[in-house]
Design a protein around this motif. Structure first.
Motif, PDB file in Angstrom:
ATOM      1  N   UNK A 142       0.806  -1.221   0.000  1.00 12.33           N
ATOM      2  CA  UNK A 142       0.000   0.000   0.000  1.00 12.33           C
ATOM      3  C   UNK A 142       0.838   1.268   0.000  1.00 12.33           C
ATOM      4  N   UNK A 143       1.913   1.277   0.790  1.00 10.53           N
ATOM      5  CA  UNK A 143       2.782   2.440   0.823  1.00 10.53           C
ATOM      6  C   UNK A 143       4.202   2.007   1.125  1.00 10.53           C
ATOM      7  N   UNK A 144       5.134   2.820   0.678  1.00  8.12           N
ATOM      8  CA  UNK A 144       6.552   2.513   0.883  1.00  8.12           C
ATOM      9  C   UNK A 144       6.962   2.935   2.278  1.00  8.12           C
ATOM     10  N   UNK A 145       7.756   2.124   2.959  1.00  9.28           N
ATOM     11  CA  UNK A 145       8.281   2.556   4.247  1.00  9.28           C
ATOM     12  C   UNK A 145       9.196   3.758   4.036  1.00  9.28           C
ATOM     13  N   UNK A 146       9.160   4.678   4.979  1.00  8.18           N
ATOM     14  CA  UNK A 146      10.006   5.856   4.884  1.00  8.18           C
ATOM     15  C   UNK A 146      10.737   6.027   6.198  1.00  8.18           C
ATOM     16  N   UNK A 147      12.029   5.826   6.205  1.00  8.53           N
ATOM     17  CA  UNK A 147      12.900   5.517   5.078  1.00  8.53           C
ATOM     18  C   UNK A 147      12.834   4.036   4.719  1.00  8.53           C
ATOM     19  N   UNK A 148      13.349   3.714   3.553  1.00 12.60           N
ATOM     20  CA  UNK A 148      13.431   2.311   3.153  1.00 12.60           C
ATOM     21  C   UNK A 148      14.377   1.581   4.089  1.00 12.60           C
ATOM     22  N   UNK A 149      14.069   0.338   4.428  1.00 15.00           N
ATOM     23  CA  UNK A 149      14.962  -0.418   5.309  1.00 15.00           C
ATOM     24  C   UNK A 149      16.293  -0.711   4.634  1.00 15.00           C
ATOM     25  N   UNK A 150      17.353  -0.639   5.415  1.00 17.09           N
ATOM     26  CA  UNK A 150      18.706  -0.889   4.915  1.00 17.09           C
ATOM     27  C   UNK A 150      19.423  -1.763   5.920  1.00 17.09           C
ATOM     28  N   UNK A 151      20.057  -2.807   5.414  1.00 16.96           N
ATOM     29  CA  UNK A 151      20.895  -3.651   6.265  1.00 16.96           C
ATOM     30  C   UNK A 151      22.211  -2.961   6.519  1.00 16.96           C
ATOM     31  N   UNK A 152      22.677  -3.008   7.729  1.00 18.81           N
ATOM     32  CA  UNK A 152      23.982  -2.441   8.072  1.00 18.81           C
ATOM     33  C   UNK A 152      25.112  -3.268   7.495  1.00 18.81           C
ATOM     34  N   UNK A 153      26.328  -2.826   7.739  1.00 17.80           N
ATOM     35  CA  UNK A 153      27.499  -3.511   7.178  1.00 17.80           C
ATOM     36  C   UNK A 153      27.659  -4.930   7.693  1.00 17.80           C
TER      37      UNK A 153
END
Length: 73
Positions: free
Chosen positions: A62-73
């Protein structure tokens, strides 16, 4: 198959269920248990935006998460 399945599950957990990247990665790692030098994390980080766009276009999200999820290093 475990990498693809783990990635799909982690994306679902983050994008649909609202899990944090660290929680989703922890679950994925529990099943994978094979070090790939961070390749899977990089792949997911590089492709999350495109996946979200496609899921929005098809109505699967339905909607994009804000911010988009990002995996750490």
């Amino acid at each position: 198959g475990s990498a693809r399945t783990g990635a799909a599950t982690a994306w679902y957990r983050m994008l649909v269920q609202g899990w944090s990247p660290s929680r989703a990665y922890e679950e994925m790692w529990d099943y994978r248990r094979k070090d790939d030098g961070g390749r899977l994390r990089r792949f997911m980080n590089e492709n999350t935006e495109q996946l979200v766009k496609r899921l929005l276009e098809t109505g699967a999200l339905e909607k994009a998460p804000d911010p988009l999820p990002v995996f750490g290093p």
